[in-house]
Design an enzyme around this catalytic site. Sequence first.
Site, short mmCIF file in Angstrom:
data_model
loop_
_atom_site.label_atom_id
_atom_site.label_comp_id
_atom_site.label_asym_id
_atom_site.label_seq_id
_atom_site.Cartn_x
_atom_site.Cartn_y
_atom_site.Cartn_z
N GLY A 195 -46.79 -3.52 -57.85
CA GLY A 195 -47.31 -2.28 -58.43
C GLY A 195 -48.01 -1.42 -57.40
O GLY A 195 -47.45 -1.19 -56.32
N ASP A 210 -39.70 6.38 -52.32
CA ASP A 210 -39.42 7.82 -52.41
C ASP A 210 -39.53 8.29 -53.86
O ASP A 210 -40.05 9.38 -54.14
CB ASP A 210 -38.02 8.12 -51.87
CG ASP A 210 -37.93 7.87 -50.37
OD1 ASP A 210 -38.97 7.93 -49.70
OD2 ASP A 210 -36.81 7.61 -49.89
N SER A 267 -30.70 1.51 -60.93
CA SER A 267 -29.34 1.84 -60.50
C SER A 267 -29.28 1.89 -58.98
O SER A 267 -30.31 1.98 -58.30
CB SER A 267 -28.82 3.12 -61.15
OG SER A 267 -29.83 4.07 -61.26
#
Length: 317
Positions: free
Chosen positions: A231, A266, A301
């Site tokens: 986290g 990102d 994904s």
Amino acid sequence: MKSVVVAGSFNVDHVWRCDALPAPGATIAGRYSTGPGGKGFNQAVAARRAGAGITFVCALGDDAGGALARQLAAADGIVLAAEASSEPTGTAGIYVDSRGRNSIVIGPGANASLSTGFMAANAALIGAAGVLLAQLESPVESIEAALGIAREAGVLTVLNAAPANAPSTIGLLKLADVLTPNETEFAALLGRHVGERVEADDVAALDGASLHALCRKLSGNTVVVTLGAVGVFVSHDEERLRGDSQPYYRVAAEAAQVVDTTGAGDAFNGALAASLAQAPDAAFIKHVRFANQYAARSTESEGAAAAMPRMTPADAA
Ligand code: ATP
């Protein structure tokens, strides 16, 4: 609503998925794919899909890679402010083995020519933003110039001090209202700038008070250390809690059906900047929770920019 200006890199990524990483002298076969990358572009796409208006300040070559950047930015509704470079557009050669480990070679190309003059020429654009988000895949003096312009204009600055081996100065770090290293970058910055030796693998296990004390050595502002599947750790200056009730705290990672964590950092940075721009008065923890949720979704994904979900703070609430 004010927008986000992202200043940073665009690369054309060339990816080979192989059984094993090639050894010196070896020739092996792999499954090839290509697509956009670069921390700057990935973060711009994430921030855009998280609901913010985006201008991406970058440098591009006059070639197919530059044309790809323009086409993809337009497809996502990202405004480009691109400095024309005589160098080829940035590239990355990425080998990924069957265990998900990678070896990467970056050809900075045009990214290395993003200039301080171009930042100065875009001062009005940067000064009108709600948030400036930058990374260190571009010349450090240009990133420093962009942060300085933003600071001067009262624009909130977020610096993702990545990659870990990028040159940086403590002066540059101090220009960030919010500094967002991952564990590796955090350990590197501590070693380089404040003489603290901490192993990257040990960062997540440190107790909150120790981690907070280390963050305080690095910056007088807010530090957000991303801890992968663990986290996030947040550390504020006691005088500047940004709407939070605690000077430091952890937010646990969201459960995810992980397929590929490439670009999770990102995703986190783009979503954080987008959330800060959309609700500048909300407590900081709300932005962190959203970015944490957004980044978890991005791992579900394959790819970096391609994997950025369309999810705004309003969708997540
Ligand atoms: P990368 O270099 O792959 O882009 P990073 O090392 O910069 O990533 P991380 O700290 O690995 O960044 O991840 C950023 C954030 O993404 C984490 O703080 C967390 O919010 C989310 N995240 C990463 N991995 C997972 C995971 N396995 N499950 C859920 N969330 C994750």
